[in-house]
Scaffold this motif. Structure first.
Motif, PDB file in Angstrom:
ATOM      1  N   ARG A   1       2.162   6.306  -6.866  1.00 43.14           N
ATOM      2  CA  ARG A   1       0.931   6.973  -7.787  1.00 43.14           C
ATOM      3  C   ARG A   1       1.183   8.594  -7.631  1.00 43.14           C
ATOM      4  O   ARG A   1       1.053   9.516  -8.720  1.00 43.14           O
ATOM      5  N   ASN A   2       1.309   8.756  -6.421  1.00 42.26           N
ATOM      6  CA  ASN A   2       1.474  10.450  -6.277  1.00 42.26           C
ATOM      7  C   ASN A   2       2.702  11.041  -6.792  1.00 42.26           C
ATOM      8  O   ASN A   2       2.864  11.938  -7.197  1.00 42.26           O
TER       9      ASN A   2
ATOM     10  N   LEU B   1       2.496   1.906  -3.408  1.00 44.26           N
ATOM     11  CA  LEU B   1       1.701   2.047  -4.485  1.00 44.26           C
ATOM     12  C   LEU B   1       1.279   3.560  -3.964  1.00 44.26           C
ATOM     13  O   LEU B   1       1.255   4.536  -5.134  1.00 44.26           O
ATOM     14  N   PHE B   2       0.949   4.074  -2.934  1.00 38.14           N
ATOM     15  CA  PHE B   2       0.654   5.405  -2.549  1.00 38.14           C
ATOM     16  C   PHE B   2       1.867   6.393  -3.173  1.00 38.14           C
ATOM     17  O   PHE B   2       1.470   7.417  -3.667  1.00 38.14           O
TER      18      PHE B   2
ATOM     19  N   GLY C   1       0.960  -1.313  -0.031  1.00 35.25           N
ATOM     20  CA  GLY C   1      -0.003  -0.050  -0.023  1.00 35.25           C
ATOM     21  C   GLY C   1       0.887   1.150   0.136  1.00 35.25           C
ATOM     22  O   GLY C   1       0.568   2.143  -0.791  1.00 35.25           O
TER      23      GLY C   1
END
Lengths: 80, 220
Positions: free
Chosen positions: B200-201, B196-197, B193
Motif C-alpha cells: 500500500r505504501n 500489505l504495509f 501485514g
C-alpha cells in the motif's frame, strides 16, 4: 497513546477481518482527532476502491462463456 | 526498522465492513458432492468462479491471454483433485491457492521480500522522532483523483514485487478473511501485514510521485 506512526502501520497492514476491539477504539479516536492520519487512511482506501472499480475490467460475458466451455470440455472429456 | 518487520496484523480498521476473522469452512453437503466429483456440481463451480479468478489474475498484472491460461489450468487442477477437497476451507480459498502456485510455476519469476526494504525507509522518513507526521500525506482532490488513481494503479501495481501484488489484490478484491489470505499465500498473519504495509505504501508513493495525490489544500 498511539502515535501517527503506529496508526499508519496498523492502517496500512490491515485486512478486512475483525480485530482487537481496544486498539480499534484507540485507532478510531486517533483518526477522529488527526487530520493527517485521516488523509492517509483515505488515500489507502482509495487504492482498494480503484482496484475494485475495475482497473482490470471484467471479462465480457462471451469471453467467459468460451473459457467456461473450454474448461468443461477439457475437464470432462467423457461427457461431451 | 524492527518495528516494521515485526508489524503485526491488527485488523482494526474496517476498510469495507466487518468480516469474521477466521478460516471459513465449506458447506458439508457441497463438500461431499465435490469429493464425489459430481460433474454437475463441478461444472457449476467453474461457472461461478472463473469470472472472479480471471479478475484477480488480471489485477495481478497478467495479460488477458495469460490470465485465461492460468484460470483454465487452475480449474482443471481443481477438477482433477476434487476428491482431495476436505472442506476445511472454502472452495474459493482452495482455488486461489491453486491459482497462486499455477501463476508462479507458469511464469517462474519468483521474487523475494527481504527483511527490510526501501519503502520502509521512505515511510519512516515521513515521521518525526516522536512519531507524528513530518511530511504528511497531501490531501487528494477527491473526485478528479478517483479517476486518475484508477488509470494509474495498474502501472503502479506492476512496480510492486509479485508477493506484495498478490497480497494487496487478495486483501482488497474479494471478501477473504485474514486467515484465508494467509493460507492462499502460505504466509503468517505477521508476514501478510508486512506485505500489505509495503504494497500500500509502495502504491501510494508511486501515485504521489506521479502527482496523483493532488493539491495541498483545505481540511478533510
Amino acid at each position: 497513546m498511539l502515535t501517527c506512526r503506529d496508526v499508519a502501520r496498523r492502517v496500512a497492514s490491515a485486512t478486512q477481518g475483525g480485530g482487537e476491539p481496544m486498539s480499534g477504539m484507540m485507532l478510531r479516536v486517533h483518526l477522529l482527532l488527526c487530520r493527517d492520519c485521516r488523509r492517509y487512511a483515505r488515500e489507502l482506501r482509495a487504492l482498494g476502491d480503484a482496484l475494485r472499480r475495475g482497473h482490470a475490467a471484467d471479462a465480457d460475458a462471451e469471453q467467459l462463456r468460451i473459457l467456461e466451455q473450454r474448461i468443461i470440455d477439457l475437464g470432462f472429456p467423457h461427457i461431451s | 526498522m524492527t518495528g516494521v518487520v515485526e508489524a503485526r496484523i491488527v485488523p482494526s480498521i474496517n476498510f469495507h465492513g466487518v468480516t469474521p476473522d477466521r478460516m471459513m469452512r465449506e458447506d458439508p453437503l457441497l463438500t461431499a458432492r465435490i469429493r464425489a466429483r459430481d460433474p454437475l456440481v463441478l461444472q457449476q463451480l467453474v461457472r461461478e468462479h472463473i469470472g472472479m479468478l480471471l479478475r484477480v489474475c488480471r489485477s495481478w498484472g497478467m495479460s488477458a491471454d495469460f490470465a485465461e491460461d492460468v484460470v483454465q489450468e487452475t480449474m482443471l487442477t481443481f477438477i482433477a483433485r476434487a476428491a482431495d477437497f476436505d472442506g476445511r476451507s472454502r472452495v474459493r480459498t482452495w482455488l486461489y491457492g491453486i491459482m497462486r502456485k499455477k501463476a508462479a510455476s507458469l511464469r517462474r519469476t519468483a521474487d523475494r521480500d527481504d527483511e527490510t526494504d526501501a519503502i520502509d525507509q521512505v515511510v519512516e522518513s515521513r515521521f518525526t522522532a516522536i512519531g507524528r507526521w513530518g511530511r504528511g500525506p497531501r490531501a487528494p482532490d477527491a473526485r478528479a483523483d478517483a479517476q486518475r488513481v484508477r488509470a494509474w494503479i495498474g502501472q503502479c501495481l506492476a512496480g510492486l514485487t509479485e508477493r506484495r501484488r498478490h497480497a494487496f489484490v487478495l486483501a482488497e478484491i474479494d471478501d477473504l478473511t485474514t486467515d484465508e489470505i494467509c493460507r492462499v499465500l502460505d504466509v503468517t498473519p505477521g508476514n501478510l501485514g508486512v506485505l500489505l504495509f509495503r504494497a500500500r505504501n509502495g502504491l501510494r508513493e508511486c501515485l504521489e510521485a506521479r502527482g496523483i495525490s493532488g493539491r495541498h489544500d483545505a481540511d478533510v
